[in-house]
Design a protein around this motif. Structure first.
Motif, mmCIF file in Angstrom:
data_model
loop_
_atom_site.group_PDB
_atom_site.id
_atom_site.type_symbol
_atom_site.label_atom_id
_atom_site.label_comp_id
_atom_site.label_asym_id
_atom_site.label_seq_id
_atom_site.Cartn_x
_atom_site.Cartn_y
_atom_site.Cartn_z
ATOM 1 N N THR A 1 -69.745 -39.147 31.891
ATOM 2 C CA THR A 1 -69.430 -39.216 30.472
ATOM 3 C C THR A 1 -68.956 -37.852 30.006
ATOM 4 O OG1 THR A 1 -71.048 -40.939 30.061
ATOM 5 C CG2 THR A 1 -70.344 -39.669 28.158
ATOM 6 N N PHE A 2 -67.736 -37.795 29.519
ATOM 7 C CA PHE A 2 -67.192 -36.569 28.946
ATOM 8 C C PHE A 2 -67.610 -36.533 27.491
ATOM 9 C CE2 PHE A 2 -64.038 -34.451 26.368
ATOM 10 C CZ PHE A 2 -63.739 -33.300 27.074
ATOM 11 N N ASP A 3 -68.169 -35.428 27.062
ATOM 12 C CA ASP A 3 -68.573 -35.257 25.668
ATOM 13 C C ASP A 3 -68.139 -33.866 25.247
ATOM 14 O OD1 ASP A 3 -70.245 -34.446 23.372
ATOM 15 O OD2 ASP A 3 -71.208 -36.387 23.693
ATOM 16 N N ILE A 4 -67.299 -33.767 24.236
ATOM 17 C CA ILE A 4 -66.729 -32.484 23.832
ATOM 18 C C ILE A 4 -67.806 -31.460 23.489
ATOM 19 C CG2 ILE A 4 -66.434 -33.025 21.380
ATOM 20 C CD1 ILE A 4 -63.714 -31.288 23.252
ATOM 21 N N LEU A 5 -68.938 -31.906 22.935
ATOM 22 C CA LEU A 5 -69.997 -30.973 22.543
ATOM 23 C C LEU A 5 -71.024 -30.704 23.633
ATOM 24 C CD1 LEU A 5 -70.721 -32.235 18.906
ATOM 25 C CD2 LEU A 5 -69.304 -30.293 19.607
ATOM 26 N N PRO B 1 -53.063 -24.553 46.678
ATOM 27 C CA PRO B 1 -54.345 -24.261 46.049
ATOM 28 C C PRO B 1 -54.811 -25.423 45.164
ATOM 29 C CG PRO B 1 -52.593 -22.951 45.048
ATOM 30 C CD PRO B 1 -51.979 -23.726 46.166
ATOM 31 N N TYR B 2 -56.113 -25.751 45.245
ATOM 32 C CA TYR B 2 -56.686 -26.865 44.497
ATOM 33 C C TYR B 2 -57.826 -26.402 43.604
ATOM 34 C CZ TYR B 2 -54.237 -30.659 46.863
ATOM 35 O OH TYR B 2 -53.276 -31.532 47.309
ATOM 36 N N VAL B 3 -58.019 -27.138 42.508
ATOM 37 C CA VAL B 3 -59.158 -26.926 41.619
ATOM 38 C C VAL B 3 -59.867 -28.253 41.400
ATOM 39 C CG1 VAL B 3 -58.232 -24.927 40.374
ATOM 40 C CG2 VAL B 3 -57.715 -27.227 39.553
ATOM 41 N N ALA B 4 -61.169 -28.166 41.130
ATOM 42 C CA ALA B 4 -61.959 -29.346 40.759
ATOM 43 C C ALA B 4 -62.240 -29.237 39.268
ATOM 44 C CB ALA B 4 -63.272 -29.367 41.540
ATOM 45 N N HIS B 5 -62.042 -30.342 38.538
ATOM 46 C CA HIS B 5 -62.261 -30.293 37.089
ATOM 47 C C HIS B 5 -62.680 -31.658 36.564
ATOM 48 C CE1 HIS B 5 -58.349 -32.200 35.743
ATOM 49 N NE2 HIS B 5 -58.166 -32.053 37.040
ATOM 50 N N LEU B 6 -63.362 -31.635 35.419
ATOM 51 C CA LEU B 6 -63.758 -32.859 34.732
ATOM 52 C C LEU B 6 -62.605 -33.293 33.850
ATOM 53 C CD1 LEU B 6 -65.944 -34.934 33.943
ATOM 54 C CD2 LEU B 6 -66.638 -33.358 32.136
ATOM 55 N N LEU C 1 -66.347 -42.361 27.953
ATOM 56 C CA LEU C 1 -67.419 -42.860 28.803
ATOM 57 C C LEU C 1 -67.056 -42.902 30.272
ATOM 58 C CD1 LEU C 1 -68.767 -45.701 26.507
ATOM 59 C CD2 LEU C 1 -69.641 -43.378 26.768
ATOM 60 N N ARG C 2 -65.788 -43.095 30.587
ATOM 61 C CA ARG C 2 -65.398 -43.217 31.996
ATOM 62 C C ARG C 2 -64.482 -42.074 32.391
ATOM 63 N NH1 ARG C 2 -63.771 -49.083 33.551
ATOM 64 N NH2 ARG C 2 -63.871 -48.061 35.553
ATOM 65 N N SER C 3 -65.063 -40.914 32.561
ATOM 66 C CA SER C 3 -64.340 -39.733 33.033
ATOM 67 C C SER C 3 -64.795 -39.447 34.453
ATOM 68 C CB SER C 3 -64.644 -38.543 32.128
ATOM 69 O OG SER C 3 -64.271 -38.844 30.810
ATOM 70 N N GLU C 4 -64.140 -38.493 35.092
ATOM 71 C CA GLU C 4 -64.552 -38.167 36.454
ATOM 72 C C GLU C 4 -64.139 -36.754 36.822
ATOM 73 O OE1 GLU C 4 -62.295 -40.063 39.732
ATOM 74 O OE2 GLU C 4 -61.105 -40.981 38.148
ATOM 75 N N ASP D 1 -60.803 -45.189 30.391
ATOM 76 C CA ASP D 1 -60.401 -46.326 29.566
ATOM 77 C C ASP D 1 -60.059 -45.895 28.149
ATOM 78 O OD1 ASP D 1 -60.683 -48.006 31.666
ATOM 79 O OD2 ASP D 1 -62.652 -48.760 31.076
ATOM 80 N N SER D 2 -60.810 -44.955 27.622
ATOM 81 C CA SER D 2 -60.552 -44.508 26.252
ATOM 82 C C SER D 2 -59.586 -43.331 26.301
ATOM 83 C CB SER D 2 -61.852 -44.106 25.558
ATOM 84 O OG SER D 2 -62.570 -43.213 26.360
ATOM 85 N N LYS D 3 -58.319 -43.599 25.999
ATOM 86 C CA LYS D 3 -57.302 -42.552 26.051
ATOM 87 C C LYS D 3 -57.595 -41.470 25.025
ATOM 88 C CE LYS D 3 -54.833 -44.193 29.329
ATOM 89 N NZ LYS D 3 -54.894 -43.619 30.624
ATOM 90 N N LEU D 4 -57.998 -41.860 23.821
ATOM 91 C CA LEU D 4 -58.430 -40.895 22.817
ATOM 92 C C LEU D 4 -59.942 -41.015 22.716
ATOM 93 C CD1 LEU D 4 -55.760 -41.447 20.034
ATOM 94 C CD2 LEU D 4 -55.984 -39.483 21.537
ATOM 95 N N PRO D 5 -60.675 -40.013 23.187
ATOM 96 C CA PRO D 5 -62.128 -40.122 23.177
ATOM 97 C C PRO D 5 -62.675 -40.366 21.772
ATOM 98 C CG PRO D 5 -61.415 -38.215 24.443
ATOM 99 C CD PRO D 5 -60.213 -38.773 23.755
ATOM 100 N N LEU D 6 -63.524 -41.380 21.647
ATOM 101 C CA LEU D 6 -64.130 -41.726 20.373
ATOM 102 C C LEU D 6 -65.225 -40.724 20.062
ATOM 103 C CD1 LEU D 6 -64.270 -43.845 18.106
ATOM 104 C CD2 LEU D 6 -65.926 -45.082 19.494
ATOM 105 N N PHE D 7 -65.139 -40.062 18.922
ATOM 106 C CA PHE D 7 -66.105 -39.044 18.507
ATOM 107 C C PHE D 7 -66.287 -37.978 19.581
ATOM 108 C CE2 PHE D 7 -67.503 -42.999 16.345
ATOM 109 C CZ PHE D 7 -67.123 -42.636 15.058
ATOM 110 N N GLY D 8 -65.209 -37.621 20.259
ATOM 111 C CA GLY D 8 -65.278 -36.577 21.277
ATOM 112 C C GLY D 8 -65.914 -37.023 22.578
ATOM 113 N N ARG D 9 -66.005 -38.345 22.816
ATOM 114 C CA ARG D 9 -66.633 -38.849 24.046
ATOM 115 C C ARG D 9 -65.685 -39.783 24.781
ATOM 116 N NH1 ARG D 9 -72.391 -41.031 23.720
ATOM 117 N NH2 ARG D 9 -72.692 -39.701 25.503
#
Length: 197
Positions: free
Chosen positions: A152-156, A83-88, A104-107, A94-102
């Motif tokens: 772009t992953f953004d926590i908010l 079984p597979y799932v798709a997720h962000l 830039l290079r997510s997928e 590149d940014s291992k710890l997202p800066l301010f919850g962001r």
């Protein structure tokens, strides 16, 4: 005569025998009669049972991470019996710890269901508000189109829950962020009024 029957040896044999436990453990024995070993003597906890719900393609899968946040994915179906799932994800950005919850290079990635965690549940939280989109006609092609694209992953504003609801309903929504807003907005308003923010 009845008093003699209560104390007769035959009557005592029929009553359940308590295990020989230290006094603090007797209460525990009554509440967990299947586990008579005393925790004082080192009884191990039984393994945690994890029940896995039946998943259908297009279901939103929630993986609890801590008491405040969960990670979300969309059940894609099976490939070669897995079984597979798709997720962000921003795990490989590149940014291992997202800066301010962001980050830039997510997928969006397609990964085995249990690679993201062994504890999960179906969380189609907006089914009573929005109609779920057809998986094979709309959701699957949308997922296939997004695979490998930079996002772009953004926590908010664009986290895994936003992405999962966007796939399933065509609407971005994050209930966990809305819940946090309920707590932080009054504090922010107070700081703005006091000109401390």
């Amino acid at each position: 005569m009845e008093a003699q029957e209560e104390n007769s040896p035959e009557r005592n044999e029929m009553q359940p025998q308590l295990p020989q436990l230290p006094a603090p453990c007797l209460g525990l024995w009554f509440s967990t009669s299947k586990l008579p070993d005393c925790p004082i003597r080192g009884r191990q906890k039984p393994p945690k049972k994890v029940s896995h719900p039946k998943l259908f393609p297009g279901d939103i899968v929630e993986y609890p991470r801590n008491k405040y946040f969960s990670h979300f994915a969309v059940f894609y179906g099976e490939k070669d019996g897995v079984p597979y799932v798709a997720h962000l994800t921003c795990r490989d950005s590149d940014s291992k710890l997202p800066l301010f919850g962001r980050a830039l290079r997510s997928e969006v990635k397609l990964e085995p269901l249990e690679l993201l965690g062994s504890e999960y549940k179906v969380s189609n939280m907006l089914d009573d508000v929005y109609t779920a989109r057809d998986f094979h006609g709309v959701v699957k092609p949308a997922i296939d189109d997004m695979l490998g694209r930079e996002v772009t992953f953004d926590i908010l504003f664009h986290n895994s829950e936003h992405q999962a609801t966007l796939f399933r309903y065509g609407v971005k929504n994050s209930e966990q962020i809305e819940t946090i807003y309920e707590y932080i907005m009054p504090a922010w308003k107070k700081l703005f009024k006091e000109k401390k923010l």
